[in-house]
Design a protein around this motif. Structure first.
Motif, PDB file in Angstrom:
ATOM      1  N   GLN A  20       0.838  -1.205   0.000  1.00  0.00           N
ATOM      2  CA  GLN A  20       0.000   0.000   0.000  1.00  0.00           C
ATOM      3  C   GLN A  20       0.872   1.254   0.000  1.00  0.00           C
ATOM      4  N   MET A  21       1.917   1.206   0.823  1.00  0.00           N
ATOM      5  CA  MET A  21       2.797   2.380   0.919  1.00  0.00           C
ATOM      6  C   MET A  21       3.539   2.608  -0.386  1.00  0.00           C
ATOM      7  N   LYS A  22       3.975   1.517  -0.988  1.00  0.00           N
ATOM      8  CA  LYS A  22       4.725   1.596  -2.247  1.00  0.00           C
ATOM      9  C   LYS A  22       3.859   2.219  -3.348  1.00  0.00           C
ATOM     10  N   ARG A  23       2.563   1.889  -3.303  1.00  0.00           N
ATOM     11  CA  ARG A  23       1.635   2.367  -4.323  1.00  0.00           C
ATOM     12  C   ARG A  23       1.551   3.902  -4.349  1.00  0.00           C
ATOM     13  N   TYR A  24       1.705   4.517  -3.194  1.00  0.00           N
ATOM     14  CA  TYR A  24       1.535   5.965  -3.122  1.00  0.00           C
ATOM     15  C   TYR A  24       2.850   6.731  -3.025  1.00  0.00           C
ATOM     16  N   LYS A  25       3.942   5.997  -2.946  1.00  0.00           N
ATOM     17  CA  LYS A  25       5.254   6.645  -2.827  1.00  0.00           C
ATOM     18  C   LYS A  25       5.757   6.970  -4.224  1.00  0.00           C
ATOM     19  N   ASP A  26       5.666   8.218  -4.611  1.00  0.00           N
ATOM     20  CA  ASP A  26       6.034   8.602  -5.971  1.00  0.00           C
ATOM     21  C   ASP A  26       6.549  10.038  -5.961  1.00  0.00           C
ATOM     22  N   PHE A  27       7.862  10.164  -5.933  1.00  0.00           N
ATOM     23  CA  PHE A  27       8.441  11.509  -5.830  1.00  0.00           C
ATOM     24  C   PHE A  27       8.299  12.302  -7.122  1.00  0.00           C
ATOM     25  N   SER A  28       8.361  11.625  -8.262  1.00  0.00           N
ATOM     26  CA  SER A  28       8.296  12.381  -9.522  1.00  0.00           C
ATOM     27  C   SER A  28       6.934  13.068  -9.674  1.00  0.00           C
TER      28      SER A  28
ATOM     29  N   SER B   5      26.741   9.015  -2.651  1.00  0.00           N
ATOM     30  CA  SER B   5      27.555  10.129  -2.155  1.00  0.00           C
ATOM     31  C   SER B   5      26.853  10.903  -1.043  1.00  0.00           C
ATOM     32  N   SER B   6      25.520  10.756  -0.961  1.00  0.00           N
ATOM     33  CA  SER B   6      24.768  11.496   0.063  1.00  0.00           C
ATOM     34  C   SER B   6      24.533  10.672   1.324  1.00  0.00           C
ATOM     35  N   GLN B   7      24.957   9.422   1.277  1.00  0.00           N
ATOM     36  CA  GLN B   7      24.675   8.523   2.404  1.00  0.00           C
ATOM     37  C   GLN B   7      25.297   8.993   3.720  1.00  0.00           C
ATOM     38  N   HIS B   8      26.460   9.631   3.626  1.00  0.00           N
ATOM     39  CA  HIS B   8      27.162  10.040   4.843  1.00  0.00           C
ATOM     40  C   HIS B   8      26.582  11.321   5.450  1.00  0.00           C
ATOM     41  N   LEU B   9      25.687  11.970   4.726  1.00  0.00           N
ATOM     42  CA  LEU B   9      25.150  13.255   5.208  1.00  0.00           C
ATOM     43  C   LEU B   9      24.170  13.060   6.366  1.00  0.00           C
ATOM     44  N   LYS B  19      17.171  22.725   0.644  1.00  0.00           N
ATOM     45  CA  LYS B  19      16.612  24.077   0.485  1.00  0.00           C
ATOM     46  C   LYS B  19      16.989  24.673  -0.870  1.00  0.00           C
ATOM     47  N   SER B  20      18.123  24.243  -1.414  1.00  0.00           N
ATOM     48  CA  SER B  20      18.531  24.803  -2.710  1.00  0.00           C
ATOM     49  C   SER B  20      18.531  23.756  -3.838  1.00  0.00           C
ATOM     50  N   ASP B  21      18.410  22.485  -3.475  1.00  0.00           N
ATOM     51  CA  ASP B  21      18.436  21.434  -4.497  1.00  0.00           C
ATOM     52  C   ASP B  21      17.379  20.369  -4.173  1.00  0.00           C
ATOM     53  N   VAL B  22      16.382  20.292  -5.035  1.00  0.00           N
ATOM     54  CA  VAL B  22      15.248  19.396  -4.776  1.00  0.00           C
ATOM     55  C   VAL B  22      15.667  17.904  -4.765  1.00  0.00           C
ATOM     56  N   ALA B  23      16.799  17.588  -5.372  1.00  0.00           N
ATOM     57  CA  ALA B  23      17.276  16.196  -5.381  1.00  0.00           C
ATOM     58  C   ALA B  23      17.532  15.699  -3.952  1.00  0.00           C
ATOM     59  N   TYR B  24      17.957  16.601  -3.089  1.00  0.00           N
ATOM     60  CA  TYR B  24      18.187  16.216  -1.690  1.00  0.00           C
ATOM     61  C   TYR B  24      16.867  16.042  -0.955  1.00  0.00           C
ATOM     62  N   PHE B  25      15.848  16.771  -1.419  1.00  0.00           N
ATOM     63  CA  PHE B  25      14.535  16.607  -0.795  1.00  0.00           C
ATOM     64  C   PHE B  25      13.987  15.211  -1.098  1.00  0.00           C
ATOM     65  N   GLU B  26      14.349  14.692  -2.246  1.00  0.00           N
ATOM     66  CA  GLU B  26      13.902  13.338  -2.607  1.00  0.00           C
ATOM     67  C   GLU B  26      14.432  12.320  -1.596  1.00  0.00           C
ATOM     68  N   LEU B  27      15.647  12.551  -1.135  1.00  0.00           N
ATOM     69  CA  LEU B  27      16.211  11.633  -0.132  1.00  0.00           C
ATOM     70  C   LEU B  27      15.433  11.726   1.181  1.00  0.00           C
ATOM     71  N   LEU B  28      15.074  12.949   1.543  1.00  0.00           N
ATOM     72  CA  LEU B  28      14.270  13.141   2.762  1.00  0.00           C
ATOM     73  C   LEU B  28      12.895  12.499   2.598  1.00  0.00           C
ATOM     74  N   TYR B  29      12.362  12.603   1.380  1.00  0.00           N
ATOM     75  CA  TYR B  29      11.060  11.998   1.057  1.00  0.00           C
ATOM     76  C   TYR B  29      11.136  10.481   1.236  1.00  0.00           C
ATOM     77  N   ASP B  30      12.192   9.889   0.681  1.00  0.00           N
ATOM     78  CA  ASP B  30      12.368   8.433   0.776  1.00  0.00           C
ATOM     79  C   ASP B  30      12.513   7.974   2.227  1.00  0.00           C
ATOM     80  N   GLN B  31      13.231   8.772   2.996  1.00  0.00           N
ATOM     81  CA  GLN B  31      13.473   8.390   4.393  1.00  0.00           C
ATOM     82  C   GLN B  31      12.219   8.502   5.265  1.00  0.00           C
TER      83      GLN B  31
END
Lengths: 85, 183
Positions: A20-28, B5-9, B19-31
């Motif tokens: 369920q979580m995977k289904r909604y996890k979409d950063f793009s 390369s961002s793993q150690h951050l 705040k200046s690069d959305v690519a880093y926000f993606e990492l926060l999103y994933d976490q």
């Protein structure tokens, strides 16, 4: 408005599954939505039909005022010439 | 490559770069996605689709407000949970119909222990307690929900509200005292 109600079925726990979580996890999609929300409209303001209509009406009103005032001025000039004769 | 390369951050550094690069926000999103989704899902009593939407809105708002975010030693996820909580409350307010949130007996029992009610928690007492909860102001109900239904510690609640742990404890116990008087 939220209201609590008692659920007697203790087996019915509310935990989402990894699928369920995977289904909604979409950063793009999120990035796209954010970009759409923050990006300024490419369409020019005068290309907006409502705004264009407003500009057109204002233009017509100004033209009518101008024609009316110039006609009045012309009449006054004719009157002044007639009075001098 | 970028991820490696961002793993150690640290989280603080990630936020600073995001705040200046959305690519880093993606990492926060994933976490943090799973934690936020799980929180919203529980608060909505298992509504998968709305939980997904509210979680996305939470991250969009977080991305928009990231410039104002100040790291004060609390986890980044607690800031996200706070945004999510506001979104959930806004969602409930926008509804014309009542939204029913299920409470399980064991969750209610934890609260009844704090309320020091009788050992035998009768059906009538359970119903009365639910009535009392339904009549609580939303801000107070949020605290009770976080503590007893979401099972958050006082430290986690304190992080969400950016207050001290003692203050969080005091706020929760004041509400319990009021409930005790009414019960």
């Amino acid at each position: 408005m939220r209201k609590f109600r008692l659920n007697k079925n203790s087996a019915d726990t509310k935990e989402p599954t990894p699928e369920q979580m995977k289904r909604y996890k979409d950063f793009s999609t999120l990035n796209h939505q954010y970009g759409r929300l923050t990006k300024r409209s490419k369409k020019r303001l005068y290309q907006d039909p409502k705004f264009f209509l407003l500009l057109f009406i204002i233009g017509i009103v100004l033209l009518l005022i101008f024609l009316e005032s110039s006609e009045e001025e012309e009449n006054q000039n004719i009157e002044a010439i007639e009075n001098t004769h | 490559m970028f991820r490696k390369s961002s793993q150690h951050l640290t989280e603080e550094e990630l936020v600073k770069r995001a705040k200046s690069d959305v690519a880093y926000f993606e990492l926060l999103y994933d976490q943090n996605f799973d934690k936020v989704y799980r929180f919203v899902f529980k608060r909505l009593s298992g509504n998968e689709e709305i939980s997904g939407e509210l979680t996305q809105i939470t991250f969009i708002k977080a991305l928009g407000a990231l410039g104002k975010y100040e790291h004060r030693g609390f986890a980044f996820s607690s800031w996200l949970i706070r945004i999510a909580q506001n979104e959930i409350n806004m969602y409930f307010r926008s509804l014309k119909k009542k939204y029913h949130v299920d409470i399980h007996e064991n969750q209610l029992n934890q609260l009844s222990i704090e309320l020091e009610t009788a050992q035998e928690f009768t059906m009538g007492q359970q119903e009365k307690l639910i009535d009392l909860l339904n009549n609580l102001p939303p801000d107070k109900l949020d605290l009770i929900e976080l503590r007893f239904f979401n099972g958050l510690s006082f430290k986690e609640i304190a992080e969400i509200y950016q207050i001290t742990e003692a203050n969080a404890k005091m706020k929760v116990y004041r509400i319990i005292e009021k409930l005790k008087e009414q019960a």
